[in-house]
Scaffold this active site. Sequence first.
Site, PDB file in Angstrom:
ATOM      1  N   ASP A   1       2.244  -7.100 -30.970  1.00 30.49           N
ATOM      2  CA  ASP A   1       2.730  -8.571 -31.468  1.00 30.49           C
ATOM      3  C   ASP A   1       1.343  -9.449 -31.556  1.00 30.49           C
ATOM      4  O   ASP A   1       0.727  -9.643 -30.766  1.00 30.49           O
ATOM      5  CB  ASP A   1       3.682  -9.119 -30.657  1.00 30.49           C
TER       6      ASP A   1
ATOM      7  N   ASP B   1      16.572  -6.572 -35.321  1.00 30.97           N
ATOM      8  CA  ASP B   1      16.613  -7.337 -34.140  1.00 30.97           C
ATOM      9  C   ASP B   1      17.850  -7.652 -33.754  1.00 30.97           C
ATOM     10  O   ASP B   1      18.699  -8.267 -34.582  1.00 30.97           O
ATOM     11  CB  ASP B   1      15.797  -8.355 -34.201  1.00 30.97           C
TER      12      ASP B   1
END
Length: 253
Positions: free
Chosen positions: A11, A130
Amino acid sequence: MLSKRIIACLDVRDGQVVKGINFEGLRSAGDPAELARRYNHEGIDELVILDVTATLERRRAMAATIKAVARELFIPLAVGGGIRTEDDAAAAVDAGADKVSLNTAALSNPALITTLANRYGSQAVVVAIDAKRDGDKYAVYVRSGQAATDRDAVEWAQQAEESGAGEILLTSIDRDGTKVGFDCEMTAAVSRAVSIPVIASGGAGGLDHFVDVFTTGLGDAALAASIFHYAETSVHALKAHLQQHGIPVRMTP
Protein backbone atom coordinates in the site's frame (compact mmCIF):
# COMPACT_ATOMS: atom_id res chain seq x y z
CA MET A 1 -5.01 -29.10 -7.63
CA LEU A 2 -3.46 -25.81 -8.71
CA SER A 3 -0.84 -24.29 -6.47
CA LYS A 4 -2.13 -21.69 -4.06
CA ARG A 5 -0.51 -18.27 -4.43
CA ILE A 6 0.95 -16.05 -1.75
CA ILE A 7 0.79 -12.37 -2.66
CA ALA A 8 2.45 -9.45 -0.91
CA CYS A 9 0.71 -6.10 -1.00
CA LEU A 10 2.44 -2.74 -1.00
CA ASP A 11 0.00 0.00 0.00
CA VAL A 12 1.77 3.13 -1.23
CA ARG A 13 1.27 6.79 -0.40
CA ASP A 14 3.69 9.57 -1.38
CA GLY A 15 6.20 7.00 -2.63
CA GLN A 16 6.35 5.08 0.68
CA VAL A 17 4.73 1.82 1.76
CA VAL A 18 2.17 2.41 4.50
CA LYS A 19 -0.06 0.18 6.63
CA GLY A 20 -3.01 0.84 8.89
CA ILE A 21 -5.94 -0.90 10.57
CA ASN A 22 -9.43 -1.01 9.02
CA PHE A 23 -8.08 1.29 6.27
CA GLU A 24 -7.27 3.99 8.87
CA GLY A 25 -4.19 5.32 10.71
CA LEU A 26 -1.62 4.69 7.98
CA ARG A 27 2.03 4.49 9.08
CA SER A 28 5.22 4.03 7.10
CA ALA A 29 6.45 0.50 6.43
CA GLY A 30 9.40 1.08 4.11
CA ASP A 31 10.59 1.75 0.57
CA PRO A 32 8.57 0.01 -2.20
CA ALA A 33 11.55 -1.01 -4.33
CA GLU A 34 13.48 -2.39 -1.36
CA LEU A 35 10.51 -4.45 -0.19
CA ALA A 36 9.88 -5.68 -3.74
CA ARG A 37 13.50 -6.80 -4.03
CA ARG A 38 13.23 -8.70 -0.75
CA TYR A 39 9.96 -10.42 -1.63
CA ASN A 40 11.22 -11.41 -5.07
CA HIS A 41 14.26 -13.02 -3.44
CA GLU A 42 12.17 -14.75 -0.75
CA GLY A 43 9.90 -16.43 -3.30
CA ILE A 44 6.64 -14.51 -3.15
CA ASP A 45 4.37 -15.53 -6.03
CA GLU A 46 3.01 -12.10 -6.95
CA LEU A 47 3.14 -8.51 -5.82
CA VAL A 48 0.35 -5.92 -5.70
CA ILE A 49 0.90 -2.17 -5.48
CA LEU A 50 -2.11 -0.18 -4.31
CA ASP A 51 -1.80 3.60 -4.45
CA VAL A 52 -4.10 4.04 -1.47
CA THR A 53 -4.94 7.72 -1.90
CA ALA A 54 -4.91 8.02 -5.69
CA THR A 55 -8.70 7.66 -6.02
CA LEU A 56 -9.37 10.11 -3.19
CA GLU A 57 -6.94 12.61 -4.71
CA ARG A 58 -8.23 11.93 -8.23
CA ARG A 59 -4.87 11.16 -9.81
CA ARG A 60 -3.17 8.22 -11.47
CA ALA A 61 -1.07 5.67 -9.64
CA MET A 62 2.53 6.90 -9.57
CA ALA A 63 4.45 5.72 -12.63
CA ALA A 64 7.85 6.27 -10.99
CA THR A 65 6.98 3.93 -8.12
CA ILE A 66 5.65 1.28 -10.50
CA LYS A 67 8.81 1.44 -12.61
CA ALA A 68 11.09 1.22 -9.55
CA VAL A 69 9.25 -1.84 -8.26
CA ALA A 70 8.96 -3.55 -11.66
CA ARG A 71 12.77 -3.38 -12.09
CA GLU A 72 13.15 -5.59 -9.01
CA LEU A 73 10.69 -8.30 -10.03
CA PHE A 74 10.59 -11.49 -12.05
CA ILE A 75 7.04 -12.26 -10.90
CA PRO A 76 3.65 -10.81 -11.84
CA LEU A 77 2.97 -7.25 -10.68
CA ALA A 78 -0.55 -5.88 -10.28
CA VAL A 79 -1.22 -2.17 -9.82
CA GLY A 80 -4.34 -0.49 -8.45
CA GLY A 81 -5.47 2.88 -7.20
CA GLY A 82 -6.53 5.75 -9.42
CA ILE A 83 -7.22 3.62 -12.49
CA ARG A 84 -10.41 5.19 -13.80
CA THR A 85 -9.98 5.00 -17.57
CA GLU A 86 -8.40 2.91 -20.31
CA ASP A 87 -5.61 5.50 -20.52
CA ASP A 88 -4.91 5.15 -16.79
CA ALA A 89 -4.61 1.39 -17.21
CA ALA A 90 -2.33 1.81 -20.22
CA ALA A 91 -0.07 4.12 -18.21
CA ALA A 92 0.26 1.47 -15.48
CA VAL A 93 1.00 -1.28 -18.00
CA ASP A 94 3.53 0.92 -19.79
CA ALA A 95 5.25 1.54 -16.44
CA GLY A 96 5.65 -2.21 -15.87
CA ALA A 97 2.39 -3.61 -14.50
CA ASP A 98 1.31 -7.08 -15.65
CA LYS A 99 -2.19 -6.64 -14.24
CA VAL A 100 -4.40 -3.71 -13.31
CA SER A 101 -6.73 -3.70 -10.35
CA LEU A 102 -10.01 -1.79 -10.59
CA ASN A 103 -12.21 -0.89 -7.65
CA THR A 104 -14.29 2.30 -7.58
CA ALA A 105 -14.15 2.76 -11.37
CA ALA A 106 -15.29 -0.81 -12.05
CA LEU A 107 -18.36 -0.40 -9.90
CA SER A 108 -19.36 2.91 -11.46
CA ASN A 109 -18.51 1.76 -15.00
CA PRO A 110 -18.51 -2.05 -15.43
CA ALA A 111 -17.93 -1.56 -19.17
CA LEU A 112 -14.35 -0.55 -18.30
CA ILE A 113 -13.74 -4.13 -17.15
CA THR A 114 -14.83 -5.41 -20.55
CA THR A 115 -12.77 -2.81 -22.41
CA LEU A 116 -9.59 -3.72 -20.55
CA ALA A 117 -10.23 -7.46 -20.81
CA ASN A 118 -10.59 -7.11 -24.56
CA ARG A 119 -7.38 -5.08 -24.78
CA TYR A 120 -5.11 -7.00 -22.40
CA GLY A 121 -6.92 -10.29 -21.74
CA SER A 122 -9.02 -11.20 -18.70
CA GLN A 123 -5.93 -12.50 -16.89
CA ALA A 124 -4.69 -8.90 -16.69
CA VAL A 125 -7.86 -7.47 -15.13
CA VAL A 126 -8.42 -7.77 -11.38
CA VAL A 127 -11.55 -6.38 -9.76
CA ALA A 128 -10.92 -5.38 -6.16
CA ILE A 129 -13.88 -5.60 -3.80
CA ASP A 130 -13.67 -4.01 -0.35
CA ALA A 131 -16.49 -5.22 1.88
CA LYS A 132 -17.85 -5.10 5.42
CA ARG A 133 -20.27 -7.47 7.05
CA ASP A 134 -23.82 -6.13 7.18
CA GLY A 135 -26.06 -8.72 8.79
CA ASP A 136 -26.04 -11.75 6.50
CA LYS A 137 -24.73 -9.68 3.59
CA TYR A 138 -21.34 -8.24 2.68
CA ALA A 139 -21.66 -4.54 1.86
CA VAL A 140 -19.33 -3.19 -0.82
CA TYR A 141 -17.40 0.01 -0.10
CA VAL A 142 -15.50 2.27 -2.52
CA ARG A 143 -13.17 5.27 -2.37
CA SER A 144 -10.56 3.49 -0.24
CA GLY A 145 -13.24 2.05 2.03
CA GLN A 146 -14.77 5.41 2.84
CA ALA A 147 -18.05 5.26 0.91
CA ALA A 148 -20.74 2.62 1.27
CA THR A 149 -22.67 1.38 -1.75
CA ASP A 150 -25.92 -0.53 -2.07
CA ARG A 151 -24.14 -3.54 -3.59
CA ASP A 152 -23.46 -6.96 -2.08
CA ALA A 153 -19.97 -8.44 -2.55
CA VAL A 154 -21.18 -11.83 -3.81
CA GLU A 155 -23.54 -10.34 -6.40
CA TRP A 156 -20.95 -7.77 -7.52
CA ALA A 157 -18.26 -10.44 -7.91
CA GLN A 158 -20.57 -12.39 -10.21
CA GLN A 159 -21.22 -9.31 -12.35
CA ALA A 160 -17.50 -8.50 -12.46
CA GLU A 161 -16.78 -12.00 -13.78
CA GLU A 162 -19.52 -11.66 -16.40
CA SER A 163 -17.98 -8.33 -17.47
CA GLY A 164 -14.60 -9.96 -18.11
CA ALA A 165 -12.64 -9.83 -14.87
CA GLY A 166 -10.00 -12.53 -14.52
CA GLU A 167 -9.65 -12.38 -10.75
CA ILE A 168 -11.37 -10.98 -7.67
CA LEU A 169 -9.29 -9.33 -4.95
CA LEU A 170 -11.60 -9.55 -1.94
CA THR A 171 -10.67 -7.48 1.10
CA SER A 172 -12.45 -7.60 4.44
CA ILE A 173 -12.39 -4.04 5.79
CA ASP A 174 -13.44 -5.45 9.17
CA ARG A 175 -10.29 -7.60 9.30
CA ASP A 176 -7.81 -5.26 7.55
CA GLY A 177 -4.65 -4.89 9.64
CA THR A 178 -6.17 -6.63 12.68
CA LYS A 179 -4.13 -9.86 12.36
CA VAL A 180 -7.07 -11.92 13.67
CA GLY A 181 -7.40 -13.99 10.50
CA PHE A 182 -9.09 -13.75 7.12
CA ASP A 183 -12.88 -13.59 6.86
CA CYS A 184 -13.14 -17.16 5.60
CA GLU A 185 -16.93 -17.11 5.50
CA MET A 186 -16.99 -14.13 3.15
CA THR A 187 -14.18 -15.54 1.03
CA ALA A 188 -15.95 -18.87 0.68
CA ALA A 189 -19.24 -17.19 -0.25
CA VAL A 190 -17.60 -15.30 -3.10
CA SER A 191 -15.45 -18.27 -4.18
CA ARG A 192 -18.54 -20.46 -4.51
CA ALA A 193 -20.31 -17.81 -6.58
CA VAL A 194 -17.64 -17.34 -9.27
CA SER A 195 -15.42 -19.55 -11.41
CA ILE A 196 -12.44 -17.16 -11.51
CA PRO A 197 -9.74 -17.06 -8.82
CA VAL A 198 -10.48 -15.23 -5.58
CA ILE A 199 -7.64 -13.55 -3.71
CA ALA A 200 -8.39 -13.22 0.02
CA SER A 201 -7.16 -10.10 1.79
CA GLY A 202 -7.46 -8.57 5.24
CA GLY A 203 -6.56 -10.06 8.61
CA ALA A 204 -3.47 -12.24 8.10
CA GLY A 205 -1.60 -12.56 11.38
CA GLY A 206 -0.27 -16.10 11.57
CA LEU A 207 0.59 -19.15 9.51
CA ASP A 208 -2.61 -21.01 10.35
CA HIS A 209 -4.69 -18.11 9.06
CA PHE A 210 -3.43 -18.99 5.57
CA VAL A 211 -4.26 -22.66 6.09
CA ASP A 212 -7.78 -21.63 7.09
CA VAL A 213 -8.38 -19.35 4.08
CA PHE A 214 -7.18 -22.01 1.62
CA THR A 215 -9.35 -24.72 3.18
CA THR A 216 -12.41 -23.30 4.93
CA GLY A 217 -12.26 -20.09 2.90
CA LEU A 218 -11.82 -21.83 -0.48
CA GLY A 219 -9.41 -19.07 -1.55
CA ASP A 220 -7.18 -19.45 -4.60
CA ALA A 221 -4.62 -16.94 -3.32
CA ALA A 222 -3.99 -14.99 -0.14
CA LEU A 223 -2.65 -11.48 0.13
CA ALA A 224 -0.90 -9.98 3.15
CA ALA A 225 1.10 -6.91 4.07
CA SER A 226 2.05 -6.37 7.71
CA ILE A 227 3.05 -9.97 8.39
CA PHE A 228 5.68 -9.70 5.65
CA HIS A 229 6.67 -6.03 5.88
CA TYR A 230 7.65 -6.30 9.54
CA ALA A 231 9.31 -9.71 9.11
CA GLU A 232 6.87 -11.47 11.43
CA THR A 233 7.30 -14.53 9.24
CA SER A 234 9.09 -15.36 6.00
CA VAL A 235 7.56 -16.43 2.73
CA HIS A 236 9.54 -19.68 2.87
CA ALA A 237 8.34 -20.51 6.39
CA LEU A 238 4.75 -19.83 5.37
CA LYS A 239 4.96 -22.03 2.28
CA ALA A 240 6.64 -24.83 4.23
CA HIS A 241 3.80 -24.66 6.77
CA LEU A 242 1.21 -24.84 4.01
CA GLN A 243 2.94 -27.85 2.46
CA GLN A 244 2.88 -29.61 5.83
CA HIS A 245 -0.89 -29.17 5.80
CA GLY A 246 -1.25 -30.65 2.32
CA ILE A 247 -1.78 -27.33 0.54
CA PRO A 248 0.08 -27.13 -2.78
CA VAL A 249 2.38 -24.13 -3.19
CA ARG A 250 5.30 -23.20 -5.43
CA MET A 251 8.56 -23.58 -3.49
CA THR A 252 11.74 -21.82 -4.60
CA PRO A 253 15.22 -23.29 -4.12
